[in-house]
Design an enzyme around this catalytic site. Sequence first.
Site, PDB file in Angstrom:
ATOM      1  CG  HIS A 290      -1.806   1.154   1.386  1.00 28.71           C
ATOM      2  ND1 HIS A 290      -3.128   1.126   1.017  1.00 28.71           N
ATOM      3  CD2 HIS A 290      -1.572   2.418   1.844  1.00 28.71           C
ATOM      4  CE1 HIS A 290      -3.670   2.328   1.248  1.00 28.71           C
ATOM      5  NE2 HIS A 290      -2.748   3.122   1.760  1.00 28.71           N
ATOM      6  CD  GLU A 291       1.625   3.580   3.747  1.00 26.96           C
ATOM      7  OE1 GLU A 291       1.772   4.642   3.107  1.00 26.96           O
ATOM      8  OE2 GLU A 291       0.625   3.351   4.470  1.00 26.96           O
TER       9      GLU A 291
ATOM     10  CG  HIS B 113       0.405   6.307  -0.665  1.00 31.67           C
ATOM     11  ND1 HIS B 113      -0.563   7.113  -1.222  1.00 31.67           N
ATOM     12  CD2 HIS B 113      -0.204   5.639   0.360  1.00 31.67           C
ATOM     13  CE1 HIS B 113      -1.709   6.952  -0.563  1.00 31.67           C
ATOM     14  NE2 HIS B 113      -1.521   6.062   0.396  1.00 31.67           N
TER      15      HIS B 113
ATOM     16  CD  GLU C 222      -5.745   5.681   0.516  1.00 29.41           C
ATOM     17  OE1 GLU C 222      -4.830   6.505   0.752  1.00 29.41           O
ATOM     18  OE2 GLU C 222      -5.898   4.630   1.161  1.00 29.41           O
TER      19      GLU C 222
END
Lengths: 506, 506
Positions: free
Chosen positions: B269-270, B273, B299
């Site tokens: 997830h990170e 980003h 997001e």
Amino acid sequence: MDRTLEEKLSAFRALIQKIKSYEEALGVMYWDLRTGAPRKGVEGRSEVIGVLSTEMFRLTVSEEMNAFLDEFTLPEVYSQLDEINRKIVKESKKEYDRSKKIPPEKYQEYVVLTSQAESVWEQAKQESDFSLFRPYLEKIVKYNQEFIELWGYEGNKYNTLLDMYEPGMTVEKLDLVFGQLKDRTVPLAARIKKAKDKPDSSFLHQHYDKGKQREFSRFILKEMGYDFQAGRLDESVHPFATGLNPGDVRITTNFKPDDISFALFGTIHEGGHALYEQNLSEELRGTILCTGTSMGIHESQSRFWENFIGCSLPFWKRYYAEMQNAFPTQLGNITVEQFYRTVNEAEPSLIRIEADELTYNLHIMIRYEIEKALINDEIRVDELPEVWNAKYTEYLGVTPSRDAEGVLQDVHWSGGSFGYFPSYALGNMYAAQIMHTLRKQMPDLDAMIERGELHPVKEWLTDKIYRFGKLLDPSEIILQVTGEELNPAYLVDHLTRKYSEIYRLD
Amino acid sequence: MDRTLEEKLSAFRALIQKIKSYEEALGVMYWDLRTGAPRKGVEGRSEVIGVLSTEMFRLTVSEEMNAFLDEFTLPEVYSQLDEINRKIVKESKKEYDRSKKIPPEKYQEYVVLTSQAESVWEQAKQESDFSLFRPYLEKIVKYNQEFIELWGYEGNKYNTLLDMYEPGMTVEKLDLVFGQLKDRTVPLAARIKKAKDKPDSSFLHQHYDKGKQREFSRFILKEMGYDFQAGRLDESVHPFATGLNPGDVRITTNFKPDDISFALFGTIHEGGHALYEQNLSEELRGTILCTGTSMGIHESQSRFWENFIGCSLPFWKRYYAEMQNAFPTQLGNITVEQFYRTVNEAEPSLIRIEADELTYNLHIMIRYEIEKALINDEIRVDELPEVWNAKYTEYLGVTPSRDAEGVLQDVHWSGGSFGYFPSYALGNMYAAQIMHTLRKQMPDLDAMIERGELHPVKEWLTDKIYRFGKLLDPSEIILQVTGEELNPAYLVDHLTRKYSEIYRLD
């Protein structure tokens, strides 16, 4: 103190605190750059550092600062200030004057020159070719001479540079103490060179697991009284300690897999610097006084812990079992006496940063004599390699075969840091003198160390030195702690005693 | 462009870059605080952060900035600017106006209030006592309502808050897309709740060595195309990504020893980003455009990589062998299909941050509806616990028994971040829509992923989204990439397809 003065003082203190905030932010960024910041972000980070440094400098020489200093240095105002505020005013004024006397364009040129010079020096060292670095060094010397004219000087021109790192130190004093030190250390080193009973250091260079080294370093730091809630231990190529604020004093080391002593004694050394910064008085927080009083006194603390505690036999009588436990295959058959003798081996060598406790000071004196002569136009830059090699042959009995292991070995001159080197030897002399006093006040010291009671030592140093920060000058500190001025005899005695015993000289 | 304009433009750009430098310095310090800064240094660091934030804000609303913006927004000047400079002017003007419209004292009060509110919220959550937090939340809502009046609004008052995180987004649009999403997800969640064939997730909660988890996380990040020369992976309590500059984009995660999925999917997830921030165009460096265009699009990238790549069967067909290799005792007897089904388990629950891909959006809609009603005075703060619990019962079929697991679970409101929550659901919808387009353009996508060819996916996203940064608005990005406006149908289709298969619904 009248109401207006109090208000002005609080505005002045706020300005100082603001400057310290920029300094702390810059400190965090330098620490970050040296402990693993991603390579591709470095360029962007340099710009950020540039912006914050410029702003910090601007505040230091601002009209606002000038007005405050003009006001607070008026005798009738100054006399109303307390001790701390007086010293803040004094130190701020000193910094203001120093910065203001250099025309900004001149300073800008110098910054550009030294930043170029550092990469040229790197290349010159790699190729062992002094001629590459020579034109840069010539210019750097010239700028320093110009700056000295602008700043002014008393007695020797070099005094002004010394004063930047060791307030109050002069060529006159240094010549005296270095002379005594040299007269007694050169023959001692020569005797050791001829000694027959030399330790075998090969066991120090086996494979030592980095994780276990880290664990052991952390253990020793805790024993010294380093507060991990007010600091952290990381890795970097060149070890350093940085006091961001007394609640955040960080240490780095370099765990070499084939050399246990580098990280071990490096950690204790940086730990000594860190204890100083962690134990500054709360009263000094956010002021210009919230740091070590000089490079020499700072170095005395790293050296005190490294050489006088960490390299002592009582220390290892206490901690060697833990060390053997961490590295049983490497040290299982080595006795504590063998270990002690080996880590204290003295051997005249070419490279300063690898030098032992005894010969280290001779490396420093060579640099001091050269710097002093350069600044006073007594030698020329192009003569340096020759002068360097001759001095190494004379003082240490070893002669560099290449400039890389001679005159090009240190980074300091490329950055223009003339006057810095003496701090290292001053640190050793201060440390010995402080140790002498401590022994008088704690006659039981060796037994205490052997029991691992290091806490009272840290408390004593805090009470006598650490808490004062820059509130007292280095000469005041050493006089207050030991009852006399800097005296090299204590270091000479220590070295003679220690090495006579280790090398069974008579 | 005339000479004077060019000079002014370059001075303007320098001012913007200066502001960005402060932002980067603050970013380094926040990262540091969250990844292991010593506890006792935090107070000192807060002061430093205060000084730099204040200076950054001062530059943002300075007279200098005002003069530049006045000049560059003149039609005859604006028309001479290129696309990037126009957008820089536009965004700077927006920020300037937003900051200028709030009286400084009012803003200062609000900063103090929210900083107090956060610690009160922490305590209230701990004691599960909403009444402690209520008076603070009431004030925070009031301030936000006042700010909206000062900023102005079109249509619904809540639009002004939405626009801060998702420029151009409105209640009118959101009601529509959330309505469609809700109508299709609530029944799907209810069907899954009744499904018989539920996976056994106990194997995810065995002991997983942290070192091996870190190694595997690093491996997956590299496979995604995360550049470790332009970033680093560290640990923190709450995982985050921070783009200091495109050459330094850092990720943190939290390696839980008894939960392999937390760090694994958290890292992906990170990492999503981070890919966005690492691949911003060089042209945007040092400008206000050098970041993601909105929270929603940002997001969408974390969700794209986490849910559409990292939670897909082809991905695990490629990487599961490595995973089993790293954790043979835990996963040796678990097939890739079992693993895939289990990490995709959907189960209506009370806590947003633990929610699965399907039910997550329902958590968001509840918060959106409540925020909108609060800002428009349609409900009162004291009614929140009741309203919250009723909505959870209605949408998710579960009812909190304590406020700690209900209305007090999220930190956002204590900091005044109204309008932020919708970004999470927007991200999911954008991600599905982008994936739909990608599949059309790379019909072979699943086979590519199964072969570990993630590079073309990153390149495609860079070309379509990442490189533009804030140069394009979120609505422009989504239109440009997918050929249509935000459309929730793609997410609904994806979820229906995926979960029907996993739970063998018909």
